[in-house]
Design an enzyme around this catalytic site. Sequence first.
Site: not given
Length: 188
Positions: A47-49, A79, A106, A133-134, A169, A171
Amino acid sequence: MRVGVLALQGAFIEHEKMLESLGAETFEIRQRRDIDQSMDAIVLPGGESTVMGKLLNELDLMNPVRDFIKSGMPVFGTCAGLILLAEKIYDDKAVHIGTMNITARRNAYGRQLGSFNAKEEFKGIGEIPMAFIRAPYIEEIGEKAEVLAVCEGKIVAARQDKQLVTAFHPELTDDISVHKYFLEEICR
Ligand code: GLN
C-alpha cells in the site's frame, strides 16, 4: 493458526485469500480492539507506507504491534510492509515499526520501472514469480538479517528471526509458496 492482517489500506484481501487457501484462519486489524483477540502472526500488506504509518499511530496500533513483534510474534511484510518494518528508510527520517535490521529504499526502481514482473530464486523455495509495484528494495542489510532473494542485483527478500519481508507482492501472483514458507518455516 490465526493470522491478523493489517487492513487499514492497500492489498490486504489478497493476503487473506492466500493464507486461507493454505488452511490458516485470518481476521482484519482495523482498529485497536481488533488486536485484543488471540493471534499467532501478523501480515503487513502493500500500500502506501506513509499512510499506513500515520494510521497506525492515529489508531493507537503502532506501539502494540511493535511490542507484539518485539516479543517474537511472526510477521510478514510485503512492499510497504517491508518499509514499515525497516529500522531505517534511506534518505528519510521516518521510522515506523522499525524492528528489522535493514535499510529500505522507497520507490527504488524509479518511475519508469515502478511496476514489473520477474522470476528469481528465493532461498529455501526455488524460482518464483515476483510482482513489483512501485517497490522498495533493501539498500543495506544488518548482520541480524539474512538475504533470501535478489533481483537485478538488489535485495528483495529477507528474514530476521520471525520477521519476513519481500519487496514484491507474492499475494498478487498465483504462487502460494512464500505464504507457505511464512506459515511453515517462520511461524513454526
Ligand atoms: N511505494 C510504496 C511505499 O513507499 C510501496 C508500494 C507498495 O506497497 N506496492 O509505501
